[in-house]
Design an enzyme around this catalytic site. Structure first.
Site, PDB file in Angstrom:
ATOM      1  N   LYS A 159       0.858  -1.185   0.000  1.00 37.72           N
ATOM      2  CA  LYS A 159       0.000   0.000   0.000  1.00 37.72           C
ATOM      3  C   LYS A 159       0.886   1.224   0.000  1.00 37.72           C
ATOM      4  O   LYS A 159       1.826   1.318   0.801  1.00 37.72           O
ATOM      5  CB  LYS A 159      -0.873  -0.017   1.276  1.00 37.72           C
ATOM      6  N   LYS A 213       5.565   3.361   8.295  1.00 35.01           N
ATOM      7  CA  LYS A 213       4.406   4.225   8.495  1.00 35.01           C
ATOM      8  C   LYS A 213       3.123   3.401   8.548  1.00 35.01           C
ATOM      9  O   LYS A 213       2.293   3.569   9.436  1.00 35.01           O
ATOM     10  CB  LYS A 213       4.337   5.203   7.309  1.00 35.01           C
ATOM     11  N   LYS A 232       5.272   1.828  -3.207  1.00 31.79           N
ATOM     12  CA  LYS A 232       5.211   3.196  -3.754  1.00 31.79           C
ATOM     13  C   LYS A 232       5.469   3.081  -5.248  1.00 31.79           C
ATOM     14  O   LYS A 232       6.110   2.128  -5.701  1.00 31.79           O
ATOM     15  CB  LYS A 232       6.298   4.065  -3.111  1.00 31.79           C
ATOM     16  N   GLY A 266      -2.858   8.231  -4.226  1.00 32.68           N
ATOM     17  CA  GLY A 266      -2.236   9.429  -4.788  1.00 32.68           C
ATOM     18  C   GLY A 266      -0.992   9.843  -4.020  1.00 32.68           C
ATOM     19  O   GLY A 266      -0.679   9.316  -2.960  1.00 32.68           O
ATOM     20  N   ASP A 267      -0.267  10.769  -4.593  1.00 31.60           N
ATOM     21  CA  ASP A 267       0.875  11.430  -3.940  1.00 31.60           C
ATOM     22  C   ASP A 267       1.101  12.700  -4.762  1.00 31.60           C
ATOM     23  O   ASP A 267       0.150  13.158  -5.432  1.00 31.60           O
ATOM     24  CB  ASP A 267       2.110  10.507  -3.936  1.00 31.60           C
ATOM     25  N   THR A 312      -4.395  13.573   5.325  1.00 30.70           N
ATOM     26  CA  THR A 312      -2.968  13.741   5.647  1.00 30.70           C
ATOM     27  C   THR A 312      -2.751  15.063   6.389  1.00 30.70           C
ATOM     28  O   THR A 312      -2.060  15.114   7.413  1.00 30.70           O
ATOM     29  CB  THR A 312      -2.101  13.667   4.380  1.00 30.70           C
ATOM     30  N   SER A 349      -6.736   5.814   3.916  1.00 34.36           N
ATOM     31  CA  SER A 349      -6.811   4.905   2.765  1.00 34.36           C
ATOM     32  C   SER A 349      -7.160   3.506   3.253  1.00 34.36           C
ATOM     33  O   SER A 349      -7.941   2.790   2.615  1.00 34.36           O
ATOM     34  CB  SER A 349      -5.474   4.840   2.031  1.00 34.36           C
TER      35      SER A 349
HETATM   36  P1  NDP Z   1       0.541  17.815  -4.242  1.00 37.16           P
HETATM   37  O1  NDP Z   1       1.020  17.476  -5.596  1.00 37.16           O
HETATM   38  O2  NDP Z   1      -0.906  18.003  -3.997  1.00 37.16           O
HETATM   39  O3  NDP Z   1       1.280  19.147  -3.725  1.00 37.16           O
HETATM   40  C1  NDP Z   1       2.666  19.207  -3.651  1.00 37.16           C
HETATM   41  C2  NDP Z   1       3.062  20.615  -3.268  1.00 37.16           C
HETATM   42  O4  NDP Z   1       4.468  20.660  -3.025  1.00 37.16           O
HETATM   43  C3  NDP Z   1       2.806  21.618  -4.364  1.00 37.16           C
HETATM   44  O5  NDP Z   1       2.560  22.876  -3.797  1.00 37.16           O
HETATM   45  C4  NDP Z   1       4.123  21.605  -5.125  1.00 37.16           C
HETATM   46  O6  NDP Z   1       4.379  22.779  -5.868  1.00 37.16           O
HETATM   47  C5  NDP Z   1       5.113  21.478  -4.009  1.00 37.16           C
HETATM   48  N1  NDP Z   1       6.318  20.793  -4.495  1.00 37.16           N
HETATM   49  C6  NDP Z   1       6.388  19.602  -5.128  1.00 37.16           C
HETATM   50  N2  NDP Z   1       7.656  19.320  -5.464  1.00 37.16           N
HETATM   51  C7  NDP Z   1       8.376  20.366  -5.039  1.00 37.16           C
HETATM   52  C8  NDP Z   1       9.755  20.665  -5.078  1.00 37.16           C
HETATM   53  N3  NDP Z   1      10.633  19.823  -5.639  1.00 37.16           N
HETATM   54  N4  NDP Z   1      10.161  21.842  -4.516  1.00 37.16           N
HETATM   55  C9  NDP Z   1       9.274  22.691  -3.948  1.00 37.16           C
HETATM   56  N5  NDP Z   1       7.966  22.450  -3.879  1.00 37.16           N
HETATM   57  C10 NDP Z   1       7.527  21.313  -4.414  1.00 37.16           C
HETATM   58  O7  NDP Z   1       1.148  16.687  -3.277  1.00 37.16           O
HETATM   59  P2  NDP Z   1       0.703  16.284  -1.812  1.00 37.16           P
HETATM   60  O8  NDP Z   1       0.235  17.479  -1.069  1.00 37.16           O
HETATM   61  O9  NDP Z   1      -0.156  15.091  -1.913  1.00 37.16           O
HETATM   62  O10 NDP Z   1       2.094  15.781  -1.203  1.00 37.16           O
HETATM   63  C11 NDP Z   1       2.996  16.641  -0.506  1.00 37.16           C
HETATM   64  C12 NDP Z   1       3.955  15.819   0.335  1.00 37.16           C
HETATM   65  O11 NDP Z   1       3.202  15.053   1.285  1.00 37.16           O
HETATM   66  C13 NDP Z   1       4.804  14.802  -0.426  1.00 37.16           C
HETATM   67  O12 NDP Z   1       6.062  14.663   0.232  1.00 37.16           O
HETATM   68  C14 NDP Z   1       4.030  13.504  -0.248  1.00 37.16           C
HETATM   69  O13 NDP Z   1       4.848  12.348  -0.376  1.00 37.16           O
HETATM   70  C15 NDP Z   1       3.548  13.676   1.184  1.00 37.16           C
HETATM   71  N6  NDP Z   1       2.408  12.853   1.555  1.00 37.16           N
HETATM   72  C16 NDP Z   1       1.229  12.939   0.866  1.00 37.16           C
HETATM   73  C17 NDP Z   1       0.145  12.169   1.252  1.00 37.16           C
HETATM   74  C18 NDP Z   1      -1.180  12.311   0.614  1.00 37.16           C
HETATM   75  O14 NDP Z   1      -2.140  11.722   1.137  1.00 37.16           O
HETATM   76  N7  NDP Z   1      -1.333  13.067  -0.452  1.00 37.16           N
HETATM   77  C19 NDP Z   1       0.278  11.180   2.338  1.00 37.16           C
HETATM   78  C20 NDP Z   1       1.522  11.239   3.069  1.00 37.16           C
HETATM   79  C21 NDP Z   1       2.551  12.029   2.642  1.00 37.16           C
HETATM   80  P3  NDP Z   1       4.165  22.773  -7.452  1.00 37.16           P
HETATM   81  O15 NDP Z   1       2.704  22.960  -7.644  1.00 37.16           O
HETATM   82  O16 NDP Z   1       4.992  23.921  -7.927  1.00 37.16           O
HETATM   83  O17 NDP Z   1       4.677  21.453  -7.954  1.00 37.16           O
END
Ligand code: NDP
Length: 446
Positions: free
Chosen positions: A90, A114, A126, A165-166, A209, A378
């Site tokens: 997962k 986790k 992943k 998603g991620d 999250t 999830s």
């Molecule tokens: P989204 O795609 O919805 O948002 C990501 C955000 O981070 C955007 O604002 C994006 O900006 C910014 N970002 C992405 N890459 C970079 C980078 N290299 N440098 C600076 N900013 C960056 O993703 P999520 O909110 O789902 O995920 C965010 C984090 O949380 C990740 O690390 C993910 O692994 C983690 N996470 C997510 C979960 C989930 O349920 N979604 C669960 C657990 C962890 P831009 O629009 O410019 O790309």
């Protein structure tokens, strides 16, 4: 560095050359686990640490698709099936141009611990692609998702491997992926999570999250008799996790003053209230614009190519991506009076930054504990799919809240030091490890 960690890491680096993020994640975990394993030799004899750092299966595949001009595009798809000792694999799918094998192996490795911490029966995995959804039309994203699933479908299933998603994979992408899976298998099953509410999704999954991260921070603050009321909070990112962390922090009386994307951040000293957050959600989820537009709309400062950690705050919640807080930024946060860091993103703090937080003895909640609310919900979506019975938002939120409290208690159990300081890094690593390790021993050498 402990010579035992050094020796173990030399082996990991030799076996997995060039996978820097994977090395970083394994090293962080082994620093907590190697001393624990020495005290519990059954794990040493069964070589659990060596086994847990080797994926059960790694899939890499070609993803060809046609863009709107009729030109052929080729991306690379991945799925890392890391560990299935306590349940089906997962973990999310990430679509971002920086995606490579090392990044996905780090994420899959973290996911194992986790998922174990959530107390739900989920193994770790992943996947994703170096495809960049930014600037692509809906039709292009759909054709890409269909091609991606045309290979992935044979490897996943509701009892085998359940992606979610991620970064770059939200409701739109999950919809296209699910549609193609259903078409290929002629089956309506809970093979993906993060689905739409009308077709098998769970209420509160989009919020989970960000809300969970805030609940975890709330638990950490409570150990010092504090809460969010009146606190200034810096949040990075403006995607799914950042949006709902902002919402929950605000509901709990905190003031979120920053939001960012990969181009820069905005600083709103008055706070991002519910109205302004609605604007961000429309900007990011519908119009797919840049955070800079917020500064123009609300007349606040925008810092191009900068991260929010230069702003004075009580609490920092990184919610964008890995390695987004460096050592200098960590020092600055502590110097400016930040006493709590709760990680919404995965591995946002580089190892030197983690050392700064631990030495300063602030409340530091690592991602694998603090952001586990997403995968936990999830897991709740999978349960509802199996029962074919949806729960109300109150019910899901209440379960999420109680899971975050449990994760916090596990961290306290395994991470409290002689002087009373709670090292949440050790707590999460050891707490997540024990269940998986015991299951691996029970299942023999497989
Ligand atoms: P989204 O795609 O919805 O948002 C990501 C955000 O981070 C955007 O604002 C994006 O900006 C910014 N970002 C992405 N890459 C970079 C980078 N290299 N440098 C600076 N900013 C960056 O993703 P999520 O909110 O789902 O995920 C965010 C984090 O949380 C990740 O690390 C993910 O692994 C983690 N996470 C997510 C979960 C989930 O349920 N979604 C669960 C657990 C962890 P831009 O629009 O410019 O790309």
């Amino acid at each position: 560095m402990d010579p035992r960690v050094q020796q173990f890491m030399a082996m990991i680096k030799a076996k997995n050359p060039g996978e820097n993020e994977f090395h970083q994640a394994v090293q962080e975990v082994s620093e907590s686990l190697i001393p624990f394993i020495e005290e519990n030799p059954k794990y040493k004899h069964a070589k659990i640490l060596e086994r847990i750092a080797e994926p059960e299966r790694t899939l890499i595949f070609r993803v060809p698709w046609l863009d709107d001009k009729g030109e052929v595009q080729i991306n690379r798809g991945f799925r890392i099936e890391m560990n299935s000792a306590i349940g089906p694999y997962k973990g999310g799918l990430r679509f971002h141009p920086t995606v490579n094998l090392g990044i996905l192996k780090f994420l899959a490795f973290e996911q194992v611990f986790k998922n174990s911490l959530t107390t739900l029966p989920m193994g770790g995995g992943k996947g994703g692609s170096d495809f960049d959804p930014k600037g692509k039309s809906d039709n292009e994203v759909m054709r890409f998702c269909q091609s991606f699933m045309t290979e992935l479908f044979r490897h996943i299933g509701a009892d085998t491997d359940v992606p979610a998603g991620d970064i770059g994979v939200g409701g739109r992408e999950i919809g296209f992926l699910f549609g193609q899976y259903k078409r290929l298998k002629n089956e309506f099953t809970g093979v993906l999570t993060g689905k739409g509410i009308e077709w098998g999704g769970s209420l509160i999954r989009p919020e989970a999250t960000g809300y969970g991260n805030t609940y975890f921070a709330q638990e950490m603050l409570a150990t010092r008799g504090q809460n969010f009321e009146g606190k200034t909070v810096c949040i990075s990112g403006s995607g799914n996790v950042a949006q709902y962390a902002t919402e929950k922090v605000t509901q709990l009386g905190g003031k979120v003053v920053t939001s960012s994307d990969s181009n820069g951040f905005i600083y709103d000293p008055k706070g991002i209230d519910a109205e302004k957050l609605k604007y961000i959600m429309d900007l990011k989820n519908i119009r797919r614009g840049r955070i800079k537009e917020y500064a123009e709309k609300f007349g606040v400062e925008y810092f191009e190519s900068k991260r929010p950690w230069v702003i004075k705050c009580d609490i920092a919640m990184p919610c964008a991506t890995q390695n987004e807080i460096n050592e200098e930024e960590a020092k600055l946060l502590v110097k400016n009076g930040c006493t709590c860091v709760s990680e919404g993103s995965n591995m946002p703090s580089i190892p030197e930054a983690v050392i700064v937080f631990l030495n300063a003895k602030i409340l530091y909640g690592p991602g694998k504990a603090a952001n586990a609310g997403g995968v936990a919900t999830s897991g709740l979506e999978m349960t509802q799919n199996s029962m074919r019975l949806p729960w109300s938002s109150e019910e899901v939120d209440q379960r999420l809240h109680s899971i975050m409290k449990n994760i916090h208690s596990t961290c306290v159990k395994y991470g409290t030091k002689d002087d009373g300081f709670i090292n949440y890094v050790d707590g999460a690593n050891i707490g997540g490890f024990v269940k998986v390790a015991n299951a691996m021993i029970a299942q023999g050498v497989v």
